[in-house]
Design a protein around this motif. Structure first.
Motif, PDB file in Angstrom:
ATOM      1  N   TYR A 173      25.108 -11.260  12.660  1.00  0.00           N
ATOM      2  CA  TYR A 173      24.564 -11.578  13.983  1.00  0.00           C
ATOM      3  C   TYR A 173      24.432 -13.077  14.233  1.00  0.00           C
ATOM      4  O   TYR A 173      24.099 -13.490  15.347  1.00  0.00           O
ATOM      5  N   TYR A 174      24.689 -13.893  13.225  1.00  0.00           N
ATOM      6  CA  TYR A 174      24.440 -15.325  13.358  1.00  0.00           C
ATOM      7  C   TYR A 174      25.235 -15.969  14.484  1.00  0.00           C
ATOM      8  O   TYR A 174      24.712 -16.778  15.257  1.00  0.00           O
ATOM      9  N   SER A 175      26.508 -15.643  14.563  1.00  0.00           N
ATOM     10  CA  SER A 175      27.361 -16.290  15.563  1.00  0.00           C
ATOM     11  C   SER A 175      26.850 -16.014  16.976  1.00  0.00           C
ATOM     12  O   SER A 175      26.762 -16.929  17.810  1.00  0.00           O
ATOM     13  N   LYS A 176      26.494 -14.782  17.257  1.00  0.00           N
ATOM     14  CA  LYS A 176      26.006 -14.419  18.591  1.00  0.00           C
ATOM     15  C   LYS A 176      24.698 -15.144  18.904  1.00  0.00           C
ATOM     16  O   LYS A 176      24.522 -15.687  20.001  1.00  0.00           O
ATOM     17  N   LEU A 177      23.799 -15.170  17.933  1.00  0.00           N
ATOM     18  CA  LEU A 177      22.501 -15.815  18.149  1.00  0.00           C
ATOM     19  C   LEU A 177      22.659 -17.318  18.343  1.00  0.00           C
ATOM     20  O   LEU A 177      22.058 -17.917  19.248  1.00  0.00           O
ATOM     21  N   LEU A 178      23.456 -17.951  17.499  1.00  0.00           N
ATOM     22  CA  LEU A 178      23.661 -19.397  17.600  1.00  0.00           C
ATOM     23  C   LEU A 178      24.379 -19.770  18.891  1.00  0.00           C
ATOM     24  O   LEU A 178      24.048 -20.774  19.532  1.00  0.00           O
ATOM     25  N   SER A 179      25.337 -18.965  19.292  1.00  0.00           N
ATOM     26  CA  SER A 179      26.053 -19.229  20.551  1.00  0.00           C
ATOM     27  C   SER A 179      25.124 -19.149  21.751  1.00  0.00           C
ATOM     28  O   SER A 179      25.327 -19.833  22.757  1.00  0.00           O
ATOM     29  N   ALA A 180      24.095 -18.308  21.655  1.00  0.00           N
ATOM     30  CA  ALA A 180      23.130 -18.186  22.751  1.00  0.00           C
ATOM     31  C   ALA A 180      22.141 -19.346  22.776  1.00  0.00           C
ATOM     32  O   ALA A 180      21.432 -19.537  23.774  1.00  0.00           O
ATOM     33  N   GLY A 181      22.086 -20.122  21.684  1.00  0.00           N
ATOM     34  CA  GLY A 181      21.169 -21.251  21.637  1.00  0.00           C
ATOM     35  C   GLY A 181      19.997 -21.084  20.691  1.00  0.00           C
ATOM     36  O   GLY A 181      19.115 -21.945  20.628  1.00  0.00           O
ATOM     37  N   CYS A 182      19.948 -19.978  19.935  1.00  0.00           N
ATOM     38  CA  CYS A 182      18.890 -19.804  18.944  1.00  0.00           C
ATOM     39  C   CYS A 182      19.110 -20.742  17.758  1.00  0.00           C
ATOM     40  O   CYS A 182      20.247 -21.080  17.430  1.00  0.00           O
ATOM     41  N   GLU A 183      18.027 -21.155  17.139  1.00  0.00           N
ATOM     42  CA  GLU A 183      18.108 -21.865  15.872  1.00  0.00           C
ATOM     43  C   GLU A 183      17.919 -20.860  14.737  1.00  0.00           C
ATOM     44  O   GLU A 183      17.086 -19.959  14.840  1.00  0.00           O
ATOM     45  N   ILE A 184      18.671 -21.033  13.651  1.00  0.00           N
ATOM     46  CA  ILE A 184      18.511 -20.184  12.474  1.00  0.00           C
ATOM     47  C   ILE A 184      18.266 -21.080  11.266  1.00  0.00           C
ATOM     48  O   ILE A 184      18.980 -22.068  11.051  1.00  0.00           O
ATOM     49  N   HIS A 185      17.242 -20.728  10.491  1.00  0.00           N
ATOM     50  CA  HIS A 185      16.883 -21.484   9.295  1.00  0.00           C
ATOM     51  C   HIS A 185      16.805 -20.511   8.128  1.00  0.00           C
ATOM     52  O   HIS A 185      16.140 -19.481   8.222  1.00  0.00           O
ATOM     53  N   GLU A 186      17.459 -20.860   7.013  1.00  0.00           N
ATOM     54  CA  GLU A 186      17.424 -20.019   5.820  1.00  0.00           C
ATOM     55  C   GLU A 186      16.521 -20.668   4.766  1.00  0.00           C
ATOM     56  O   GLU A 186      16.838 -21.736   4.233  1.00  0.00           O
ATOM     57  N   PHE A 187      15.399 -20.004   4.510  1.00  0.00           N
ATOM     58  CA  PHE A 187      14.367 -20.502   3.603  1.00  0.00           C
ATOM     59  C   PHE A 187      14.877 -20.446   2.163  1.00  0.00           C
ATOM     60  O   PHE A 187      15.379 -19.414   1.715  1.00  0.00           O
ATOM     61  N   LYS A 188      14.701 -21.552   1.429  1.00  0.00           N
ATOM     62  CA  LYS A 188      15.256 -21.627   0.080  1.00  0.00           C
ATOM     63  C   LYS A 188      14.186 -21.788  -1.006  1.00  0.00           C
ATOM     64  O   LYS A 188      14.516 -22.136  -2.142  1.00  0.00           O
TER      65      LYS A 188
END
Length: 478
Positions: free
Chosen positions: A376-391
């Protein structure tokens, strides 16, 4: 001859289960298609999987008992469940739709006069919770999905044993699958022998019967602690150390907990009692129901969901909350396999200018969920959402904040298990100070995360993208 027999058997299996799937109510087109694919590709294995896991049915007896339990709760505890007028009076107009929707699920309306404190970390949570149990004067109620016999689990058990020894009524409950090792352990028996009343949620004593009449993976995922009807804890933490020794390679488990006082405590206690009554057969007449409001507190309400509630309630609540966001929306969850309702709500919020920030673990204990999430990342990022992966370990905190004013915290993930299969508990509140504290914690998660960009996702190898999308295709039945 054998070939003809196998082809005929194949046809009967596929046609029979296809008709069963087509006749089902409340099944999304995506889920139907996913099951059709599984049955077509793996008819024999697929039919067995569908028989065991294909339908969300906890059984007629459990459904009837649930209705009876909540009828008792509404009859005796309605004065603790709040009224619609308080939602209209206490909640800002922009957020009323979400609070109204939450109330529609199991009847808990907004109640005023609450306060909450965000626990600093796992050690602080454990120390404060043990101190609260040690100070209990009337009763202690605990319910955990996972209760281990490690330091945290043993500390809580010993605190209950001490409380019972001084005459405090202690009721302790654990899920039959998530806590199966503890339930069979000497520590569980020690609590019983000390006078702690014990119960198992959704026991697996007769596994074959469970498999034939229900589903093994219908679980009680709640985490509830109530002390003297005055204090309750709500958040993502089970009764287990952050090192989480059963899955140590993903540790530390990073959780979040709020300690509540006020009228909302009584609602969380009613939710606990609904599970206790379901498991033990007791009725509500044996319990004293009280609330202890605090001065100048904020409005809040409990939301409990599960397979005996209305289907689709949790994703619809998330979507209602997302639709209320005006400026900012920050969400953390370890398991992100949304249905179309939630996915489109997130994209819609970003398209209309809301700063949507999503925080997921970089390394997940479920490779299936991790793969489905990234589809789902591509769709969310294309819409303008930020995604952060906690490490910094497995981010297990389930949080949602809106506009610096509204917070939801509890046990619900954004996946189809929480949406359809698990019993969950959450508290929805409106307060600037609590929301600021939770937002600061969310920001700390972001600082400890890797940002995921559209360029990065676009550069993934085709084989990886294909794999993620294959897993997502069966996402509706995960």
């Amino acid at each position: 001859m054998m070939t003809t027999f196998l082809l005929t058997l194949h046809g009967f299996i596929v046609i029979g289960f296809t008709l069963r799937i087509l006749l089902r109510e409340n099944l999304s087109p995506q889920a139907r298609l996913a099951w059709f694919i599984i049955l077509a590709v793996l008819p024999y294995i697929g039919s067995a999987i569908y028989f065991l896991f294909g339908e969300v049915d906890i059984g007629n007896h459990a459904n009837a008992r649930h209705a009876e339990v909540f009828a008792q709760i509404r009859a005796k505890g309605s004065h603790l469940m709040g009224v619609q007028d308080d939602t209209e009076r206490l909640i800002e107009p922009l957020y009323k739709p979400a609070f109204r929707y939450a109330a529609s699920i199991n009847g808990f309306h907004v109640v005023g006069s609450n306060r909450a404190e965000l626990m600093a970390d796992a050690a602080a949570t454990n120390a404060r919770l043990i101190a609260d149990i040690d100070a209990a004067q009337s009763h202690v109620h605990v319910l955990y999905y996972i209760w281990l016999g490690d330091r945290t689990g043993t500390d809580i058990a010993q605190a209950l044993i001490r409380a019972a020894a001084r005459g405090v009524t202690c009721r302790a409950m654990a899920d039959g699958l998530g806590s199966r090792a503890l339930i069979k352990s000497p520590l569980w028996q020690q609590m019983k022998d000390a006078g702690v009343q014990m119960a198992v949620a959704l026991p697996l004593d007769n596994l074959i019967r469970t498999m034939l009449k229900s589903r093994v993976d219908l679980r009680n995922h709640r985490k509830i602690t109530v002390i003297d009807s005055k204090i309750t804890y709500c958040g993502s933490r089970n009764s287990a150390d952050p090192e989480f020794r059963v899955k140590a390679k993903y540790a530390p488990w990073v959780d979040i907990m709020l300690r509540f006082e006020g009228a909302v405590v009584a609602q969380n206690e009613l939710l606990f009692l609904s599970d206790w009554m379901q498991a033990t057969g007791e009725n509500i007449d044996g319990f004293t129901l009280t609330a202890t409001p605090v001065a100048d507190g904020f409005p809040a309400q409990v939301m409990g969901d599960g397979p005996t509630e209305r289907r689709g309630a949790t994703p619809q609540l998330f979507s209602s909350l997302i639709a209320c966001a005006q400026d900012t929306l920050t969400l953390s969850t370890p398991y992100f396999v949304p249905d179309a309702t939630v996915l489109e709500a997130l994209c819609s919020a970003a398209h209309r200018g809301v700063a949507v920030k999503l925080i997921f673990p970089k390394v997940n204990d479920s490779w299936i969920v991790a793969a489905a999430s990234r589809s789902y990342y591509s769709k969310l990022l294309s819409a303008g959402c930020e995604i952060h992966e906690f490490k910094g370990g497995l981010l297990h905190a389930k949080t949602l904040t809106l506009d610096g004013k509204v917070t939801m915290i509890g046990s619900s993930n954004l996946d189809l298990r929480s949406f359809d299969l698990n019993y969950e508990n959450n508290i929805l509140l409106q307060d600037l100070n609590v929301t600021l504290a939770v937002r600061e914690r969310q920001q700390d998660y972001i600082v400890r995360s890797d940002p995921i960009t559209l360029d990065l996702v676009s550069a993934w190898p085709k084989s990886k993208r294909i794999w993620y999308n294959v897993i997502a295709t069966i996402g509706p039945v995960l």
